[in-house]
Design a protein around this motif. Structure first.
Motif, PDB file in Angstrom:
ATOM      1  N   MET A   1      11.363   7.906   2.368  1.00  0.00           N
ATOM      2  CA  MET A   1       9.707   8.629   2.773  1.00  0.00           C
ATOM      3  C   MET A   1       9.665   8.080   4.309  1.00  0.00           C
ATOM      4  O   MET A   1       9.803   7.216   4.796  1.00  0.00           O
ATOM      5  CB  MET A   1       8.984   7.586   1.865  1.00  0.00           C
ATOM      6  N   THR A   2       8.815   9.270   4.868  1.00  0.00           N
ATOM      7  CA  THR A   2       8.433   8.927   6.328  1.00  0.00           C
ATOM      8  C   THR A   2       7.102   8.912   6.274  1.00  0.00           C
ATOM      9  O   THR A   2       6.357   9.804   5.952  1.00  0.00           O
ATOM     10  CB  THR A   2       9.041   9.920   6.892  1.00  0.00           C
ATOM     11  N   LEU A   3       6.575   7.970   7.210  1.00  0.00           N
ATOM     12  CA  LEU A   3       5.093   7.777   7.289  1.00  0.00           C
ATOM     13  C   LEU A   3       4.697   8.102   8.552  1.00  0.00           C
ATOM     14  O   LEU A   3       5.180   7.584   9.613  1.00  0.00           O
ATOM     15  CB  LEU A   3       4.542   6.180   6.993  1.00  0.00           C
TER      16      LEU A   3
ATOM     17  N   ARG B   1      10.523   6.295   8.977  1.00  0.00           N
ATOM     18  CA  ARG B   1      11.270   6.307   7.577  1.00  0.00           C
ATOM     19  C   ARG B   1      11.836   5.339   6.972  1.00  0.00           C
ATOM     20  O   ARG B   1      12.117   4.332   7.473  1.00  0.00           O
ATOM     21  CB  ARG B   1      12.493   7.287   8.277  1.00  0.00           C
ATOM     22  N   LEU B   2      11.126   5.269   5.607  1.00  0.00           N
ATOM     23  CA  LEU B   2      11.521   3.979   4.875  1.00  0.00           C
ATOM     24  C   LEU B   2      12.057   4.333   3.545  1.00  0.00           C
ATOM     25  O   LEU B   2      12.190   5.464   3.020  1.00  0.00           O
ATOM     26  CB  LEU B   2      10.164   3.344   4.431  1.00  0.00           C
ATOM     27  N   LEU B   3      13.054   3.434   3.151  1.00  0.00           N
ATOM     28  CA  LEU B   3      13.783   3.652   1.854  1.00  0.00           C
ATOM     29  C   LEU B   3      13.234   2.911   0.688  1.00  0.00           C
ATOM     30  O   LEU B   3      12.608   2.085   0.840  1.00  0.00           O
ATOM     31  CB  LEU B   3      15.178   3.127   2.195  1.00  0.00           C
ATOM     32  N   PRO B   4      13.847   3.272  -0.637  1.00  0.00           N
ATOM     33  CA  PRO B   4      13.076   2.645  -1.660  1.00  0.00           C
ATOM     34  C   PRO B   4      13.366   1.131  -1.452  1.00  0.00           C
ATOM     35  O   PRO B   4      14.401   0.578  -1.169  1.00  0.00           O
ATOM     36  CB  PRO B   4      13.848   3.292  -2.987  1.00  0.00           C
ATOM     37  N   GLY B   5      12.200   0.358  -1.937  1.00  0.00           N
ATOM     38  CA  GLY B   5      12.484  -1.140  -1.973  1.00  0.00           C
ATOM     39  C   GLY B   5      12.009  -1.500  -0.480  1.00  0.00           C
ATOM     40  O   GLY B   5      11.571  -2.614  -0.451  1.00  0.00           O
ATOM     41  N   ASP B   6      11.690  -0.675   0.593  1.00  0.00           N
ATOM     42  CA  ASP B   6      11.275  -1.001   1.728  1.00  0.00           C
ATOM     43  C   ASP B   6       9.741  -1.720   1.610  1.00  0.00           C
ATOM     44  O   ASP B   6       9.147  -0.860   0.793  1.00  0.00           O
ATOM     45  CB  ASP B   6      11.235   0.077   2.919  1.00  0.00           C
ATOM     46  N   ARG B   7       9.202  -2.457   2.309  1.00  0.00           N
ATOM     47  CA  ARG B   7       7.966  -2.862   2.313  1.00  0.00           C
ATOM     48  C   ARG B   7       7.031  -1.680   3.281  1.00  0.00           C
ATOM     49  O   ARG B   7       7.818  -1.526   4.157  1.00  0.00           O
ATOM     50  CB  ARG B   7       7.813  -4.328   3.137  1.00  0.00           C
ATOM     51  N   ILE B   8       5.939  -1.290   2.941  1.00  0.00           N
ATOM     52  CA  ILE B   8       5.086  -0.543   3.731  1.00  0.00           C
ATOM     53  C   ILE B   8       4.016  -0.998   4.505  1.00  0.00           C
ATOM     54  O   ILE B   8       3.775  -0.834   5.398  1.00  0.00           O
ATOM     55  CB  ILE B   8       4.610   0.634   2.797  1.00  0.00           C
ATOM     56  N   VAL B   9       3.247  -1.763   3.390  1.00  0.00           N
ATOM     57  CA  VAL B   9       2.009  -2.284   3.918  1.00  0.00           C
ATOM     58  C   VAL B   9       1.830  -3.578   3.310  1.00  0.00           C
ATOM     59  O   VAL B   9       2.130  -4.015   2.333  1.00  0.00           O
ATOM     60  CB  VAL B   9       0.671  -1.224   3.388  1.00  0.00           C
ATOM     61  N   LEU B  10       0.941  -4.298   4.123  1.00  0.00           N
ATOM     62  CA  LEU B  10       0.645  -5.762   3.836  1.00  0.00           C
ATOM     63  C   LEU B  10      -0.990  -5.968   4.240  1.00  0.00           C
ATOM     64  O   LEU B  10      -1.484  -5.675   5.269  1.00  0.00           O
ATOM     65  CB  LEU B  10       1.521  -6.759   4.840  1.00  0.00           C
TER      66      LEU B  10
END
Lengths: 148, 83, 148, 83
Positions: free
Chosen positions: A46-48, A83-92
């Motif tokens: 997923m790319t943000l 670009r992020l992969l499954p299991g990666d942290r996105i937001v805190l």
């Protein structure tokens, strides 16, 4: 009150430690960490994308609104882009208050807003190629319950 | 004027940023969209879906009747999908 | 699904890492960490007493109830007992779900219950001596909003 | 029978745990409270506040009319204050 938009990962333990260190006035810290979900194996990446400048300003504005609504001692938003992969942290999201309900409600409010109204766009890659994610109406409903 | 494109709009336009000299008869965001579309099929297609086209003027969300001037920064993007 | 009652401190970062490691099915993790609040300097220490056996069973029962109410992938409750000082961590609740709302609501539900109905008793020390804390009605209201 | 006391009740009774032989006429938690109070002022005072006295039978909350037997574990404590 801090807002960060960054490509780098964040460390939940380190952020929590920095947030609470030396403080004896916090009754509690509420935290939400969003992760990239594999969605039954169909999402491989997923790319943000964000709007540098506008995104940060809007994040700062919503944090100020949370602070106006609830008696917060502190708040932190860290949002990753790229670009992020499954299991990666996105937001805190982290909120601290002398009062448990305030920190929980403010955290819930902020993450609902971030997940729906924050100026980020998602591009998902899967086995059948890539596509830009459409805005979801169910998410808008979640954010709308906070009124204005 | 600085124009920015994000996400699917950027992907269709083919670039994320450009500088234009704002024509005198382009007075609103809607005018700008019309003028950009007149520049060719790529723009016409990228900006075709009015229902899902959003605009920001100097990094604030605006409606399409907002007035613009040459020193502004205008951005086009689809509805945000959140983080 | 894990419940721990312990005298030792816990490490939020370590618990979070253990909770999420290697998983790609979690949309988000909601977390609440309760801290000892100094209360305008009047509380110098707090001692938490529990009923070994009964307390753990009740914590396991409430975790099972949260799991029945919300689609949780995992849940963790760590609760400390013994003498704690202002700024010390007391309690940690962590919930994970594919769905943000589920993890947040379940976390909120669990901490409301823990703060009001869980079999712990507090003894507060202050400048004017020590006293057993009375049960608060406002907290009961917070827990009661979850119905049954 | 094993009897446990917690928090302020424990502090007033002076110990947290004791073993007693349940008298035959003590059939409920309420009977047990009455019998304990008859053992002396310390118990009478520790268990005096009926409004804030709570009981558990074999680690489950119970009302004072619950039946008890010699092999049970009974605990007395004030309302929980949570964590």
């Amino acid at each position: 009150m801090v807002v960060r938009v960054q490509a780098e990962d964040f460390d939940v333990g380190q952020e929590f430690a920095r947030f609470t260190q030396g403080r004896t006035d916090l009754g509690g810290v509420a935290l939400f960490a969003g992760l990239v979900r594999a969605d039954q194996g169909s999402v491989t990446a997923m790319t943000l994308e964000h709007y540098p400048g506008m995104t940060e300003r809007q994040l700062e504005a919503i944090e100020a609104e949370a602070r106006a609504r609830w008696p917060l001692d502190d708040a932190l938003i860290v949002h990753r882009v790229g670009r992020l992969l499954p299991g990666d942290r996105i937001v805190l999201v982290m909120t601290a208050s002398a009062h448990r309900q305030a920190s929980l409600d403010a955290c819930h409010f902020l993450i609902d807003w971030l997940k729906t109204k924050a100026p980020f766009w998602k591009f998902e890659e899967g086995s059948s190629g890539g596509k830009w994610v459409d805005a979801k109406e169910t998410d808008d409903e979640a954010a709308s319950r906070w009124g204005k | 004027m600085k124009i920015l494109y994000f996400a699917s709009i950027r992907a269709r336009v083919g670039h994320g940023e450009e500088e234009i000299a704002l024509p005198p008869d382009v007075k609103t965001v809607a005018d700008l969209v019309g003028w950009l579309k007149s520049r060719g099929d790529t723009y016409a297609e990228a900006l075709a879906e009015a229902r899902t086209l959003r605009a920001a003027l100097n990094q604030e969300h605006v409606s399409f009747d907002a007035a613009i001037k040459n020193s502004d920064e205008v951005a086009f993007f689809p509805p945000v999908t959140g983080g």
